[in-house]
Design a protein around this motif. Structure first.
Motif, PDB file in Angstrom:
ATOM      1  N   ASP A 892       0.859  -1.181   0.000  1.00  0.00           N
ATOM      2  CA  ASP A 892       0.000   0.000   0.000  1.00  0.00           C
ATOM      3  C   ASP A 892       0.896   1.232   0.000  1.00  0.00           C
ATOM      4  O   ASP A 892       1.519   1.564   1.016  1.00  0.00           O
ATOM      5  N   VAL A 893       0.982   1.914  -1.137  1.00  0.00           N
ATOM      6  CA  VAL A 893       1.877   3.057  -1.294  1.00  0.00           C
ATOM      7  C   VAL A 893       1.067   4.349  -1.263  1.00  0.00           C
ATOM      8  O   VAL A 893       0.152   4.540  -2.058  1.00  0.00           O
ATOM      9  N   VAL A 894       1.397   5.216  -0.327  1.00  0.00           N
ATOM     10  CA  VAL A 894       0.905   6.589  -0.344  1.00  0.00           C
ATOM     11  C   VAL A 894       2.066   7.453  -0.824  1.00  0.00           C
ATOM     12  O   VAL A 894       3.121   7.497  -0.178  1.00  0.00           O
ATOM     13  N   ALA A 895       1.875   8.100  -1.960  1.00  0.00           N
ATOM     14  CA  ALA A 895       2.976   8.833  -2.589  1.00  0.00           C
ATOM     15  C   ALA A 895       2.703  10.324  -2.615  1.00  0.00           C
ATOM     16  O   ALA A 895       1.632  10.762  -3.046  1.00  0.00           O
ATOM     17  N   GLN A 896       3.662  11.082  -2.138  1.00  0.00           N
ATOM     18  CA  GLN A 896       3.609  12.545  -2.217  1.00  0.00           C
ATOM     19  C   GLN A 896       4.644  12.985  -3.246  1.00  0.00           C
ATOM     20  O   GLN A 896       5.832  13.123  -2.949  1.00  0.00           O
ATOM     21  N   PRO A 897       4.223  13.186  -4.498  1.00  0.00           N
ATOM     22  CA  PRO A 897       5.183  13.680  -5.485  1.00  0.00           C
ATOM     23  C   PRO A 897       5.662  15.082  -5.106  1.00  0.00           C
ATOM     24  O   PRO A 897       4.876  15.885  -4.591  1.00  0.00           O
ATOM     25  N   VAL A 921      -1.593   2.205  -5.268  1.00  0.00           N
ATOM     26  CA  VAL A 921      -0.992   3.534  -5.190  1.00  0.00           C
ATOM     27  C   VAL A 921      -2.049   4.591  -4.901  1.00  0.00           C
ATOM     28  O   VAL A 921      -3.068   4.677  -5.584  1.00  0.00           O
ATOM     29  N   THR A 922      -1.802   5.391  -3.887  1.00  0.00           N
ATOM     30  CA  THR A 922      -2.592   6.584  -3.613  1.00  0.00           C
ATOM     31  C   THR A 922      -1.698   7.788  -3.829  1.00  0.00           C
ATOM     32  O   THR A 922      -0.752   8.004  -3.076  1.00  0.00           O
ATOM     33  N   LYS A 923      -1.975   8.540  -4.871  1.00  0.00           N
ATOM     34  CA  LYS A 923      -1.196   9.749  -5.147  1.00  0.00           C
ATOM     35  C   LYS A 923      -1.815  10.905  -4.382  1.00  0.00           C
ATOM     36  O   LYS A 923      -3.002  11.205  -4.518  1.00  0.00           O
ATOM     37  N   VAL A 924      -1.021  11.570  -3.574  1.00  0.00           N
ATOM     38  CA  VAL A 924      -1.504  12.684  -2.774  1.00  0.00           C
ATOM     39  C   VAL A 924      -1.493  13.947  -3.626  1.00  0.00           C
ATOM     40  O   VAL A 924      -0.483  14.277  -4.253  1.00  0.00           O
ATOM     41  N   ALA A 925      -2.610  14.635  -3.644  1.00  0.00           N
ATOM     42  CA  ALA A 925      -2.685  15.904  -4.364  1.00  0.00           C
ATOM     43  C   ALA A 925      -2.037  17.005  -3.535  1.00  0.00           C
ATOM     44  O   ALA A 925      -1.678  16.817  -2.372  1.00  0.00           O
ATOM     45  N   GLY A 926      -1.900  18.177  -4.155  1.00  0.00           N
ATOM     46  CA  GLY A 926      -1.397  19.323  -3.419  1.00  0.00           C
ATOM     47  C   GLY A 926       0.083  19.246  -3.126  1.00  0.00           C
ATOM     48  O   GLY A 926       0.839  18.513  -3.766  1.00  0.00           O
ATOM     49  N   MET A 953      -1.255  14.958   5.276  1.00  0.00           N
ATOM     50  CA  MET A 953      -1.442  14.363   6.602  1.00  0.00           C
ATOM     51  C   MET A 953      -2.687  13.474   6.675  1.00  0.00           C
ATOM     52  O   MET A 953      -2.633  12.378   7.239  1.00  0.00           O
ATOM     53  N   PRO A 954      -3.827  13.890   6.107  1.00  0.00           N
ATOM     54  CA  PRO A 954      -4.976  12.985   6.117  1.00  0.00           C
ATOM     55  C   PRO A 954      -4.702  11.671   5.388  1.00  0.00           C
ATOM     56  O   PRO A 954      -5.154  10.608   5.832  1.00  0.00           O
ATOM     57  N   ALA A 955      -3.954  11.741   4.274  1.00  0.00           N
ATOM     58  CA  ALA A 955      -3.653  10.516   3.533  1.00  0.00           C
ATOM     59  C   ALA A 955      -2.784   9.573   4.363  1.00  0.00           C
ATOM     60  O   ALA A 955      -2.978   8.346   4.355  1.00  0.00           O
ATOM     61  N   VAL A 956      -1.826  10.123   5.086  1.00  0.00           N
ATOM     62  CA  VAL A 956      -0.951   9.306   5.927  1.00  0.00           C
ATOM     63  C   VAL A 956      -1.746   8.689   7.079  1.00  0.00           C
ATOM     64  O   VAL A 956      -1.579   7.506   7.413  1.00  0.00           O
ATOM     65  N   ARG A 957      -2.623   9.471   7.686  1.00  0.00           N
ATOM     66  CA  ARG A 957      -3.443   8.934   8.778  1.00  0.00           C
ATOM     67  C   ARG A 957      -4.381   7.835   8.281  1.00  0.00           C
ATOM     68  O   ARG A 957      -4.565   6.814   8.949  1.00  0.00           O
ATOM     69  N   ASP A 958      -4.956   8.037   7.123  1.00  0.00           N
ATOM     70  CA  ASP A 958      -5.821   6.989   6.556  1.00  0.00           C
ATOM     71  C   ASP A 958      -5.045   5.708   6.309  1.00  0.00           C
ATOM     72  O   ASP A 958      -5.546   4.605   6.551  1.00  0.00           O
ATOM     73  N   GLN A 959      -3.813   5.851   5.832  1.00  0.00           N
ATOM     74  CA  GLN A 959      -2.997   4.667   5.570  1.00  0.00           C
ATOM     75  C   GLN A 959      -2.675   3.930   6.866  1.00  0.00           C
ATOM     76  O   GLN A 959      -2.707   2.694   6.911  1.00  0.00           O
ATOM     77  N   ARG A 960      -2.387   4.685   7.905  1.00  0.00           N
ATOM     78  CA  ARG A 960      -2.104   4.045   9.192  1.00  0.00           C
ATOM     79  C   ARG A 960      -3.292   3.215   9.672  1.00  0.00           C
ATOM     80  O   ARG A 960      -3.128   2.119  10.212  1.00  0.00           O
ATOM     81  N   GLN A 961      -4.484   3.729   9.467  1.00  0.00           N
ATOM     82  CA  GLN A 961      -5.675   3.002   9.895  1.00  0.00           C
ATOM     83  C   GLN A 961      -5.877   1.740   9.082  1.00  0.00           C
ATOM     84  O   GLN A 961      -6.389   0.736   9.605  1.00  0.00           O
TER      85      GLN A 961
END
Length: 1008
Positions: A892-897, A921-926, A953-961
């Motif tokens: 499960d990859v959360v990516a912040q380009p 892959v979850t690409k983080v916007a912004g 930060m919300p994407a990282v917290r969601d991944q932790r859950q």
């Protein structure tokens, strides 16, 4: 009107005493709100931003008492000049409550500042949507749509805004509040009775002159007051452009949102032939399947599509032709509708778009039409004759007349728009000249000629954007004296003091108005207050080349035409992170551009050293998100760098002169220098920064916020560590000992061979300053992974710094020297034909973009075109069968380009590699919010954290859950530091992820 300073301050105090909470008469606010998305510049006296609907009552009360005009404004995307005014400008975007959604009745009750896209998001879980969808849907407000009677691409199927307003509560200019809902019986109130009586007095005229086709938007829509239409005051007010009343609350109709939409693209040799086909397409679909069987029928010019391709953005395959119609249908009969349209279309080629991703990409190009059209020609293209409409049966003939008028006046423009509704958009290269008010002559003559010719077809001057300042005085070409008198009477009834958007549509008294002649209606003259005719300064000694704008900084900042994608409350890209965090106009790309425009040509802001410029640019993260996300190609990071350069390194005449800079510029803005000095004693330096007093002192000296950590220097630089690296053979065993470093000679093509006598490697790795001194593990992982695939990988040992910290702080003379040295170092390697990769995205992006703004040399162009990201290299090698990706199934990859990567390099190769390896892959916007020196500087901490909280930060917290095999991927140094500082989250570079998984795979394959 222009108030004296004392009178302006009295107005501010009156508004505050009346209970208006946010009142701003600063140079900054007045400069930002002096323009919308039109040609016009009108400086207001004061800007207010109500926090409650009650404050609108207060604003109007003060307006009536002080006789100061009021102009209502939503997202400020008006292209007719109907959202600018001299008195009080009211920004309604904080009135954003969605009061209720009635699923059974399929309605939504909203405040005027609700953003269209937010309403769609609220309705979507119920399978509903608000039908009209303007191209500005991501940021336009429902109140603004009501003001203009906005339509958009799908009005063909869902109707205009007027067709979707069920009830409204409004505040008339005369002070009366009216609530109107035809479901509750006849409209009540003195104002409503007078308006209904006005229509009742000339029913035959109203029935034969108004509502003759769907896009007859210009003027006031008296057809809604007819008895057979139930005397709907709420719909009559739609499209009145804030000249009669202000919306306090509205109930709008929702429609079922069929998730299955089918898109057919039809190709034609010319735009006129595409227009000719429209009536046949409509007859074929409507005749057999009913009037709402087609949702959209949009025209698009090939030259606008070419602009997207030239920017390096992917464009789905389109059928043969130079002009296209995008035809969309939905529902159970959609397949049959599309097939019937295809048969009737007479297209030279067709393509059915099966992929939803491709369809979304094509609709995005259509949405960006206004921004693209503005930069489509060699000289700026302007709004003006922007959205005229005719009954669709006349579209082909009108298109030919319109093109002949363009040719007659020596003008160019690329028509596109809502062809199914007979509405054409076009940005035109009117020959305005800065500093020459008389240069409006061609513009005015063309507008008059078009208005006269349009009347032959029974057309409407505006098909969806309203008349505003640009077309109101032309209404006598469209309406006779009786109609104009009805307009004036309605104005007198609703706004007897002429305080609501005065001069727009009509005045309360006619002044000899005659059909077929401009003027006489109390409307603004459309050549007054045109921004492109204002004087414009030039920079005598610029730091950047501004290559896309012929070296003209003034032209560059005027790329912003106000379309406002940067003020959308959400993004799927990067732009604009500071606005997403603060929702303040000054923190948007558009707000900053307006102040820079004022600095270059206005009277409010006095040059780039003006405090208003500093205030506007202070929270710009220099993320470069706008460089790719803004359809007009605004690059605020570059504009900020130039502004800082002019402020600190140039005098009033543009000659070199050094001024004292903020402390952070000397430390953070020259970080590679300090990192190099610290490298021999890195462990000691890191230890000292763990001592609180020393760290606090160091942060003060460097201008770092005390809540921030100090970046740790690497114990060993990448160059030192790579010298001790042993290559691996294809099985993962140690191969012959050999240094992974190399320095080529002076000759380009044969430098590597001459230096070693051992032939060229397969890959060169550039040790940028950040990877070398702070994150060498990224470089080492890249080398090890590539070597595990049997490749000969070597590190470029000679130093070459891109100069990014100097650029972002506006130290452009020093930056030029550094980047020139870097391209001189790298050019021989790139020219050798061996791939050269960079690991830090921001440094790589600097070589690809800023190098060309600082160095007009062949070496710079070679390097910009040749250096690769790690993902780009792997994509090439995988295609050639030279590398294998490790199995990432279940990861499960959360990516912040990195923002610069998203804007300049592109992150799609990274995504495709990860997904092809099996990762989710979850690409983080912004943006992450750190953005180099920005997020660590004192004064920026709160904004930096707020930016991180928008998406990262919300994407990282969601991944932790979720748990499981999780990885946070962040190639950029800034992103990794932000994650470590705010969430104590270790992030990996793509090279580290692939290498670690490949290493694990090798260990399982190794014999026991």
């Amino acid at each position: 009107m222009t108030l004296t300073t004392d009178a302006a301050q009295d107005l501010v105090q009156e508004l505050l005493r009346a209970g208006v909470s946010q009142v701003d008469s600063s140079v900054l606010a007045r400069g930002m709100y002096s323009s919308d998305a039109s040609l016009y510049r009108v400086v207001p006296e004061v800007v207010v931003r109500p926090q409650h609907v009650d404050e609108l009552h207060a604003v109007h009360a003060v307006s009536r008492f002080s006789a100061v005009p009021v102009t209502m404004r939503g997202a400020g995307t008006s292209i007719a000049g109907n959202a600018v005014g001299e008195g009080i400008v009211v920004d309604t975007r904080d009135l954003k409550r969605i009061i209720a959604i009635d699923v059974d009745a399929r309605t939504a009750t909203v405040e005027p500042g609700v953003v269209h896209a937010d309403l769609q998001r609220a309705a979507a879980p119920h399978g509903l949507r608000f039908g009209p969808d303007p191209s500005t849907h991501s940021r336009c407000t429902i109140g603004g749509m009501i003001g203009n009677n906005a339509c958009g691409s799908r009005a063909l199927g869902y109707g205009r805004t007027a067709d979707n307003v069920e009830a409204a509560t409004v505040l008339f200019g005369n002070g009366e509040v009216g609530s109107f809902d035809s479901r509750s019986g006849a409209a009540q109130g003195a104002t409503a009775r007078q308006l209904l009586g006005l229509a009742q007095g000339d029913l035959a005229h109203v029935r034969t002159r108004f509502g003759q086709f769907s896009r007859q938007v210009s003027g006031y829509s008296f057809e809604h007051l007819l008895p057979e239409n139930r005397g709907r005051i709420e719909r009559f007010l739609v499209g009145s452009e804030g000249t009669l009343a202000t919306v306090l609350e509205a109930e709008v109709r929702l429609v079922v949102d069929d998730p299955r939409r089918l898109l057919l693209v039809l190709g034609y040799d010319t735009v006129s032939e595409a227009a000719d086909a429209v009536p046949h397409i409509l007859d074929a679909a409507h005749g057999e399947f009913g009037p709402n069987s087609l949702i959209a029928c949009e025209g698009m010019d090939s030259r606008l599509v070419a602009l997207v391709r030239s920017a390096g953005k992917p464009v789905p395959q389109l059928p043969e032709g130079q002009s296209w119609l995008f035809v969309e249908a939905a529902g159970d009969a959609a397949d049959a509708v599309i097939e019937r349209v295809k048969t009737a279309s007479s297209a030279v080629d067709t393509r059915f778009i099966e992929s939803s991703a491709e369809a979304a990409a094509l609709w995005k190009i259509r949405e960006d039409g206004a921004g693209l059209a503005g930069i489509s020609l060699q000289t700026p293209a302007h709004s003006g004759w922007e959205d005229s409409a005719v009954p669709p049966k006349h579209l082909g003939a009108w298109m030919r007349d319109f093109e002949s008028l363009l040719k007659e006046f020596g003008l160019q423009g690329y028509p596109y728009g809502h062809f199914g509704d007979g509405c054409i958009h076009c940005r035109i290269d009117f020959p305005f000249k800065h500093g020459d008010p008389s240069s409006t002559g061609v513009f005015r003559d063309f507008m008059l000629a078009c208005a006269e010719r349009l009347a032959v077809y029974g057309g409407s001057l505006s098909g969806e954007h309203g008349d505003g300042r640009v077309r109101s005085e032309l209404l006598p070409f469209m309406y006779d004296e009786t109609s104009l008198d009805l307009f004036a009477q309605a104005k007198r009834i609703c706004d007897p003091q002429n305080l609501l958007n005065p001069g727009i549509i009509i005045g309360p008294q006619l002044e000899g108005a005659r059909a077929g002649q401009p003027g006489g209606t109390g409307a603004r003259v459309n050549t007054e207050d045109i921004r492109p005719t204002r004087p414009k300064q030039t920079l005598p000694w610029p730091g950047l080349l501004m290559a896309h704008d012929a070296g003209d900084y003034g032209a560059a900042v005027h790329r912003c035409s106000g379309v406002g994608r940067c003020v959308a409350p959400r993004t799927t890209g990067v732009m604009c992170p500071s606005y997403l965090a603060t929702t303040q106009e000054k923190d948007s790309t558009r707000g900053r551009a307006r102040i820079l425009q004022e600095a270059m040509d206005g009277t409010l802001v006095h040059g780039l050293s003006d405090p208003a410029v500093h205030e506007a640019l202070d929270l710009c993260l220099s993320c470069k998100g706008c460089a790719s996300d803004c359809p007009a190609g605004v690059d605020m990071a570059a504009y900020k760098a130039e502004a800082l350069h002019q402020k600190y390194d140039r005098d009033a005449e543009g000659l070199p002169r050094r001024r004292l800079r903020p402390r952070s510029h000397y430390v953070l803005g020259r970080l590679p220098v300090w990192a190099k000095l610290a490298a021999p004693v890195a462990p000691l330096a890191n230890l000292m920064m763990q001592l609180t007093p020393l760290a606090a002192a160091a942060k003060w000296v460097a201008g770092i916020d005390q809540r921030r950590s100090v970046p740790r220097f690497a114990r060993r630089t990448l160059r030192r560590a790579a010298q001790q690296l042993s290559p691996l053979d294809a099985t993962g065993s140690s191969a012959r000992p050999r240094s992974a470093t190399h320095v080529p000679g002076a000759s380009r093509a044969t430098s590597a061979t001459r230096a070693t006598g051992a032939g060229q490697p397969d890959v060169w790795v550039w040790a940028d300053s950040f990877t070398n001194h702070f994150f060498p593990e990224s470089g080492l992982a890249a080398i090890e992974y590539l070597q595990s695939q049997g490749l000969d990988v070597r590190l470029i040992q000679k130093e070459g710094c891109c100069g990014l910290p100097w650029i972002s702080t506006g130290q452009l003379d020093q930056a030029r020297r550094r980047i020139t040295q870097a391209v001189e170092v790298l050019a021989p390697y790139v020219s050798s034909g061996v791939p050269v990769i960079g690991l830090e995205p921001s440094c790589l992006a600097t070589l690809r973009s800023d190098a060309l703004e600082l160095s007009d040399t062949e070496e710079a162009r070679i390097v910009a075109a040749g250096v690769l990201s790690f993902a780009e290299l792997l994509t090439r090698l995988e295609r050639e069968g030279r590398v294998r990706l490790p199995d990432l199934s279940g990861v499960d990859v959360v990516a912040q380009p990195h923002c610069h990567q998203s804007a300049i390099i592109g992150w799609e190769p990274d995504r495709m590699l990860l997904e092809s390896a099996g990762a989710t892959v979850t690409k983080v916007a912004g943006c992450c919010g750190l953005a180099g020196n920005f997020g660590v500087e004192k004064g920026h901490y709160e904004t930096s954290v707020a930016v991180a909280e928008t998406y990262l930060m919300p994407a990282v917290r969601d991944q932790r859950q979720r748990g499981g095999d999780t990885v946070v991927l962040a190639d950029g140094m800034s992103c990794r530091i932000q994650l470590d500082d705010l969430a104590d989250v270790p992030a990996m570079h793509l090279a580290e992820l692939l290498n670690s998984r490949e290493r694990d795979a090798r260990s399982t394959r190794a014999p026991l």
